[in-house]
Design a protein around this motif. Structure first.
Motif, PDB file in Angstrom:
ATOM      1  N   THR A 194      48.479 134.831 -90.531  1.00 10.49           N
ATOM      2  CA  THR A 194      47.139 135.432 -90.480  1.00 10.49           C
ATOM      3  C   THR A 194      46.106 134.327 -90.685  1.00 10.49           C
ATOM      4  N   SER A 195      46.009 133.465 -89.717  1.00 18.72           N
ATOM      5  CA  SER A 195      45.122 132.309 -89.816  1.00 18.72           C
ATOM      6  C   SER A 195      44.270 132.206 -88.558  1.00 18.72           C
ATOM      7  N   PHE A 196      43.006 131.841 -88.732  1.00 21.73           N
ATOM      8  CA  PHE A 196      42.163 131.564 -87.566  1.00 21.73           C
ATOM      9  C   PHE A 196      42.656 130.320 -86.827  1.00 21.73           C
ATOM     10  N   ALA A 197      43.339 129.444 -87.563  1.00 21.75           N
ATOM     11  CA  ALA A 197      44.102 128.330 -86.971  1.00 21.75           C
ATOM     12  C   ALA A 197      43.242 127.388 -86.137  1.00 21.75           C
ATOM     13  N   TRP A 198      42.150 126.962 -86.727  1.00 21.02           N
ATOM     14  CA  TRP A 198      41.208 126.031 -86.098  1.00 21.02           C
ATOM     15  C   TRP A 198      41.431 124.648 -86.701  1.00 21.02           C
ATOM     16  N   THR A 199      41.722 123.664 -85.875  1.00 23.67           N
ATOM     17  CA  THR A 199      41.943 122.303 -86.369  1.00 23.67           C
ATOM     18  C   THR A 199      40.611 121.569 -86.418  1.00 23.67           C
ATOM     19  N   ASN A 200      40.234 121.117 -87.621  1.00 23.53           N
ATOM     20  CA  ASN A 200      38.915 120.536 -87.795  1.00 23.53           C
ATOM     21  C   ASN A 200      38.839 119.791 -89.116  1.00 23.53           C
ATOM     22  N   SER A 201      37.729 119.048 -89.298  1.00 18.50           N
ATOM     23  CA  SER A 201      37.420 118.476 -90.610  1.00 18.50           C
ATOM     24  C   SER A 201      35.947 118.686 -90.920  1.00 18.50           C
ATOM     25  N   HIS A 202      35.515 119.944 -90.845  1.00 18.54           N
ATOM     26  CA  HIS A 202      34.132 120.311 -91.123  1.00 18.54           C
ATOM     27  C   HIS A 202      33.915 120.528 -92.605  1.00 18.54           C
ATOM     28  N   ASN A 203      32.853 119.966 -93.138  1.00 19.80           N
ATOM     29  CA  ASN A 203      32.443 120.247 -94.517  1.00 19.80           C
ATOM     30  C   ASN A 203      33.602 120.118 -95.498  1.00 19.80           C
ATOM     31  N   LYS A 204      34.465 119.178 -95.239  1.00 20.82           N
ATOM     32  CA  LYS A 204      35.625 118.963 -96.096  1.00 20.82           C
ATOM     33  C   LYS A 204      35.385 117.712 -96.930  1.00 20.82           C
TER      34      LYS A 204
END
Length: 388
Positions: A41-51
């Motif tokens: 149950t994951s949107f599963a978006w690969t990113n490094s936003h606001n991390k």
């Protein structure tokens, strides 16, 4: 070396594969079924936003690169990974200011992002409907999305080809270090190994406590908190969308066969694992209205399911990766960014387990910073929702 892995989500499958590639004898213990936890149950978006801090951002950038490297070894277009980018914009002054600050920070970190016009956005997403005030859109070309079940099938399939074994269902009730390794206590017996990897997502706290080294995680059952969120899954639709959209009212991405996954972050305040909303209720209707406002070709859309996702969140929000205690026999992996980081953390954990040499990139994420801590402030939803 004989290693037990607890959990067969993305993290468990990734570490099992990497261990097997290095010649370890691997057995995975899964309580319910593969993908039964957050990975399913994951949107599963690969990113490094606001991390943040910076080390966490860099870790996620490395995670994105590991996905690309794994895809290159597929020999064909990978079925589990799509790197077509992400579009983001704001529709009010406050949102525009936040987005501009985020983009400036990412540019300062040499993260691929550029501003594009409405027309350029429609060239990327022909069916896009933009509200009148939107003029500048952030385009992140290296971001993408993952189909978690297909990623696990890739990772676990390779592990299995190399001899890894699965015990499922297998409920772990205790972990005890012995003179020669570890004993995994099961509800119906026990098993011995040289080392164990706990990759159990939101069940991390209970299992690490069973091993004598409790790693606190945010309560995955607490309604309306950072650990829970609503995800809607549509029927097949003739809308032209091949990438992620993160917008003020709706996040959306393809889910294969014409279906879309939709997420309205403000609706997460109503998410309650004990009372999932009806698939034809007002939350579903609201998500569909937002979708038809955003994309042409979505008329007649409906939700085939509306799920309450439960996120795995170490208590300070940052990844946990490393040994519990001083014996190098019990290793734990837990992170909110499991989709982005899965293949990378699997590789790094396997190297640390089998070589004994620490990986510098994991220095800020050791479990020792959290062991035994109480009274940590609650995590706020805005920092975590939608990031995987």
């Amino acid at each position: 070396m004989k290693i037990a892995v607890i959990g067969l989500g993305v993290l468990g499958a990734a570490v099992a594969r990497s261990l097997a590639l290095r010649g370890a004898e691997v057995t995975v213990f899964e309580r319910h079924a593969p993908l039964a936890g957050t990975s399913g149950t994951s949107f599963a978006w690969t990113n490094s936003h606001n991390k943040n801090p910076r080390s966490y951002h860099d870790l996620n950038v490395a995670g994105m690169a590991e996905h690309a490297a794994l895809a290159q070894h597929s020999g064909a277009a990978p079925a589990w990974f799509v790197r077509n980018g992400n579009l983001e914009w704001a529709e009010d002054a406050a949102g525009t200011e936040r987005l501009a600050a985020s983009v400036a920070e990412l540019l300062d970190r040499d993260y691929p992002v550029r501003w594009i016009t409405r027309q350029q956005a429609r060239e990327l997403v022909p069916d896009l409907r933009l509200a009148a005030p939107v003029e500048h859109i952030a385009h992140y070309p290296d971001e993408g999305h993952v189909f978690p079940a297909l990623l696990v099938s890739r990772l676990w399939g390779e592990a299995r080809d190399l001899g890894a074994q699965l015990r499922c269902p297998a409920r772990v009730v205790g972990i005890a270090e012995t003179a020669g390794g570890v004993r995994i206590e099961l509800s119906d017996g026990s098993a011995d190994a040289d080392a164990v990897v706990i990759a159990a997502g939101r069940w991390t706290e209970a299992l690490t406590a069973a091993a004598g080294h409790r790693v606190p995680v945010a309560d995955p059952d607490a309604a309306g908190t950072a650990t829970v969120g609503l995800l809607g899954y549509t029927n097949p639709l003739p809308a032209r969308l091949d990438r992620v959209l993160t917008t003020p009212r709706l996040n959306v991405r393809p889910d294969g066969a014409g279906r879309l996954i939709v997420q309205g972050l403000d609706l997460d305040a109503d998410a309650d694992p004990a009372a999932p909303p009806a698939v034809d209720g007002h939350h579903a209707a609201d998500l569909i209205r937002r979708l038809t406002d955003l994309l042409a070709g979505t008329e007649g859309a409906r939700l085939e399911s509306l799920r309450v996702g439960q996120r795995a969140l170490p208590a300070d929000g940052l990844t946990v990766a490393g040994f519990l205690g001083d014996t190098a026999r019990v290793y734990t992996l837990a992170t909110h960014s499991g989709i982005t980081l899965g293949p990378l953390l699997g590789k790094l954990a396997a190297r640390e387990l089998l070589t004994g040499s620490p990986e510098d990139v994991l220095a800020d994420f050791r479990p020792g910073r959290l062991l035994g801590r109480t009274g940590l402030p609650p995590l706020q939803p805005a920092r975590f929702a939608g990031q995987q």
